[in-house]
Design a protein around this motif. Structure first.
Motif, PDB file in Angstrom:
ATOM      1  N   ARG A   1       8.837  17.563   7.358  1.00  0.00           N
ATOM      2  CA  ARG A   1       7.508  18.294   7.744  1.00  0.00           C
ATOM      3  C   ARG A   1       6.989  17.018   8.863  1.00  0.00           C
ATOM      4  O   ARG A   1       5.797  17.294   8.916  1.00  0.00           O
TER       5      ARG A   1
ATOM      6  N   VAL B   1       6.339  14.096   8.693  1.00  0.00           N
ATOM      7  CA  VAL B   1       5.780  12.494   8.665  1.00  0.00           C
ATOM      8  C   VAL B   1       6.279  11.178   9.120  1.00  0.00           C
ATOM      9  O   VAL B   1       5.403  10.778   9.349  1.00  0.00           O
TER      10      VAL B   1
ATOM     11  N   ARG C   1       1.976  13.391  -8.716  1.00  0.00           N
ATOM     12  CA  ARG C   1       1.066  14.519  -8.356  1.00  0.00           C
ATOM     13  C   ARG C   1       1.851  15.749  -7.938  1.00  0.00           C
ATOM     14  O   ARG C   1       1.730  16.689  -8.096  1.00  0.00           O
ATOM     15  N   ASN C   2       3.485  15.770  -8.282  1.00  0.00           N
ATOM     16  CA  ASN C   2       4.511  16.687  -8.521  1.00  0.00           C
ATOM     17  C   ASN C   2       4.651  16.995  -9.410  1.00  0.00           C
ATOM     18  O   ASN C   2       6.325  16.580  -9.545  1.00  0.00           O
TER      19      ASN C   2
ATOM     20  N   THR D   1       1.626   7.921  -6.487  1.00  0.00           N
ATOM     21  CA  THR D   1       0.458   9.080  -6.151  1.00  0.00           C
ATOM     22  C   THR D   1       1.653  10.043  -5.633  1.00  0.00           C
ATOM     23  O   THR D   1       0.998  11.213  -6.630  1.00  0.00           O
ATOM     24  N   THR D   2       1.860  10.167  -4.608  1.00  0.00           N
ATOM     25  CA  THR D   2       2.580  12.079  -4.490  1.00  0.00           C
ATOM     26  C   THR D   2       3.303  11.832  -5.388  1.00  0.00           C
ATOM     27  O   THR D   2       3.735  12.702  -5.375  1.00  0.00           O
TER      28      THR D   2
ATOM     29  N   TYR E   1       0.964   4.983  -2.851  1.00  0.00           N
ATOM     30  CA  TYR E   1       1.029   5.826  -1.964  1.00  0.00           C
ATOM     31  C   TYR E   1       2.254   6.549  -2.623  1.00  0.00           C
ATOM     32  O   TYR E   1       1.661   7.788  -2.669  1.00  0.00           O
TER      33      TYR E   1
ATOM     34  N   ARG F   1       0.788  -0.883  -0.104  1.00  0.00           N
ATOM     35  CA  ARG F   1      -0.194   0.033  -0.143  1.00  0.00           C
ATOM     36  C   ARG F   1       1.163   1.521  -0.397  1.00  0.00           C
ATOM     37  O   ARG F   1       0.554   2.665  -0.610  1.00  0.00           O
ATOM     38  N   GLN F   2       1.699   1.498   0.976  1.00  0.00           N
ATOM     39  CA  GLN F   2       3.245   2.422   0.360  1.00  0.00           C
ATOM     40  C   GLN F   2       3.648   2.497  -1.049  1.00  0.00           C
ATOM     41  O   GLN F   2       3.542   3.957  -1.367  1.00  0.00           O
TER      42      GLN F   2
END
Lengths: 264, 334
Positions: free
Chosen positions: A95, A97, A27-28, A23-24, A20, A16-17
């Motif tokens: 950040r 995370v 997205r940039n 995706t990220t 994810y 799953r990681q």
């Protein structure tokens, strides 16, 4: 309800990681595109400057393009695995995370698995781009007899530089210091390691320094794979061995000194 | 759940005895005892640097402790040594290899809302919540998380486009995603404007309705007073008072009566024990028997045929208690 039947397997979490992180990453788009354009730019520029020069290889003479395609392929793998992983870890840590994830059941290794998987996917795409550009624009193709050696070198190189990326991220105190430390640790090595320029007649100490670190061993193993005069399988056991040793160093340092929070 | 370590309902959610934490020679936490019952909203109140966050981060498993006993939902939150972590990590890889690590089972039952955000800016609200829901065996339904945190309308907004208040709500949403039995909220409303704070308080009340145990830290007195069933005041690494907000206010004692008297005030009789403030000319009475004092004061005013202007009667606030305790604790030190 038994607790065991609703448990989420750690392996599922790790997969799953990957999804994810994928995706990220996309997205940039600006950052994503530059990740791919940057090494391609190096390939084009070096070929523009030096491309038609003749260069002697074991077994014959080639144009410098035959040098730069494997060199920039190595640079791509190092950039995607070492530089990007180290920077990414430092910035995510800044950040918060990592600290946040540490407060959840997600095992740390699953978090890092996602990170590294994306780094390796990016590296793989870059390798394909380099091979394509090399064949299309510069007439440089990978000999079939060295394909297994090329793949082994790539896999070991990706693993080694991922591990070293994590290791250096553990040493970098915070995100402000990350670009300086990460770049200073890799750029000078690239200059003396047959990536930007071919080192001939360099002072002995430069050769010694280059021999200690894994960059030149990786680059030279790649050069051997691309040498059109290579008649054997093209394996470079000594180079691979040094890279493997650095892989172990990277893993040990990363596991021992990994941090979830930046240091001030 | 039928875990051997699961608490029975009578056991407290958090039990801490003699907790100490030193950084080198500096003692940040100096012998803290805490007991938080299941289903309770408990506030740890104190000025900045009192050791609240250190205490909470020990309970969350982020920090190791120097001394004392800690039990959170029946678990010891301190991290096992690295060898144990590697072994349990490897065991977790093999399918069907029974036990997840102690640490993972603990983390599945708590929710943590840190002081700073730590979510990816490129995901939207719904994706972020779902990502975290996926880490837990029995997560709260997405709609419930969105409703409890008031983020339903922002569900498709990217994290980087959220306002500060909305990001803080998302922090809480992420802490809530796994349907935790116990939720840690570290200064949930710091930096909020007054209306955002009211909304956040509403949200914490919603959590209580869901039956969650909540441990929150704050340096806002009114926040603790509004939200907490019980609270502890922490100053310089020690708990200096503990109880319900009403109990603590009662400890504050004196009631304050204030008034002023026109431009040419008559002399106030000495037996009324009134003090006059030199700057604004207002009069102040401090009393432990407000009914009786007020009666004597108004009787005198009626007799003199004067009006008590700006008359106010106020009981001690939690803030007074807090300031007094902080001052007293400071004096003990020197």
């Amino acid at each position: 309800m038994s607790n065991e039947c609703i448990q989420v397997s750690a392996f599922t979490l790790a997969l799953r990681q990957v999804r994810y992180e994928n995706t990220t990453f996309w997205r940039n788009p600006v950052a994503a595109i530059f990740t791919f354009v940057f090494p391609l730019m190096f390939l084009v520029i070096f070929n523009l400057i030096f491309g038609n020069t003749e260069m002697a290889l074991p077994g014959g003479t080639v144009t410098t393009s035959t040098f730069y395609v494997p060199a920039i392929t190595a640079l791509s793998v190092i950039g995607a695995c070492y530089t990007n992983v180290a920077m990414g870890v430092c910035f995510s840590r800044e950040r918060g995370v990592f600290k946040r994830v540490r407060g959840t059941p997600l095992p740390t290794w699953a978090l890092l698995f996602g990170r590294l998987a994306i780094a390796i996917v990016v590296a793989a795409i870059l390798v394909v781009i380099m091979l394509g550009a090399g064949a299309l624009f510069y007439g440089v193709t990978l000999p079939t007899n060295t394909l297994p050696a090329f793949l082994v070198t790539l896999v070991l190189g990706a693993a080694t530089f991922c591990a070293l990326g994590l290791a250096v991220a553990s040493i970098v105190p915070n995100a402000d210091a990350a670009p300086a430390i990460v770049n200073v640790s890799i750029l000078p090595l690239m200059f003396i390691s047959d990536i930007f320029i071919r080192m001939e007649d360099s002072p002995a100490w430069v050769t010694i320094v280059a021999d200690i670190f894994p960059v030149r061993h990786f680059a030279q193993a790649m050069h051997t794979s691309f040498n059109p005069f290579e008649t054997g399988a093209g394996f470079e056991p000594l180079h691979l061995l040094v890279m493997a040793a650095w892989l172990v160093v990277g893993v040990v340092v990363a596991v021992r000194f990994f941090r979830w929070e930046p240091r001030r | 759940m039928t875990l051997p370590t699961a608490p029975d309902s009578a056991a407290p959610a958090i039990e801490v005895r003699g907790l100490r934490k030193s950084y080198g020679r500096v003692e940040a936490v100096r012998g803290v005892d805490l007991r938080v019952a299941v289903g309770e909203v408990f506030a740890l109140l104190g000025p900045n640097g009192a050791g609240k966050t250190t205490t909470v981060e020990i309970l969350e498993g982020y920090l190791s402790r120097t001394g004392g006993e800690v039990s959170v939902l029946g678990f010891d939150p301190s991290r096992p040594a690295i060898k144990g972590r590697i072994l349990s990590g490897l065991a977790g890889l093999l399918p069907g290899m029974g036990q997840r690590s102690q640490e993972r089972r603990f983390k599945e039952r708590i929710g943590i809302v840190l002081q700073s955000t730590g979510v990816d800016p490129y995901l939207n609200v719904q994706e972020t919540i779902n990502l975290f829901r996926g880490y837990y065996p029995d997560p709260l339904p997405l709609e419930d998380v969105l409703t409890a945190t008031g983020l339903a309308e922002q569900r498709r907004v990217r994290v980087r486009k959220l306002s500060g208040g909305q990001q803080r709500r998302l922090d809480v949403a992420v802490g809530l995603a796994g349907n935790p039995d116990l939720l840690f909220l570290d200064e949930p409303t710091t930096g909020f404007d007054p209306s955002a704070r009211r909304d956040a308080w509403e949200m914490v009340r919603n959590l209580k309705q869901l039956g969650k145990t909540v441990l929150l830290t704050t340096h806002y007195m009114d926040e603790a007073e509004h939200l907490a069933d019980r609270l502890a005041i922490m100053v310089r690494g020690k708990i200096v008072a503990e109880g319900t907000p009403a109990e603590l206010v009662r400890r504050g004692g004196a009631t304050t009566i204030k008034f002023s008297l026109g431009t040419e005030p008559p002399p106030v009789p000495r037996e009324l024990a009134v003090e006059r403030d030199g700057t604004d000319g207002r009069y102040t009475m401090l009393t432990d028997t407000p009914t009786e004092s007020l009666h004597r004061l108004t009787a005198w005013a009626v007799e003199q045929d004067i009006e008590l202007e700006q008359l106010s009667v106020s009981s001690a606030s939690l803030e007074d208690v807090f300031v007094e305790l902080a001052r007293a604790a400071g004096e003990d030190e020197s």
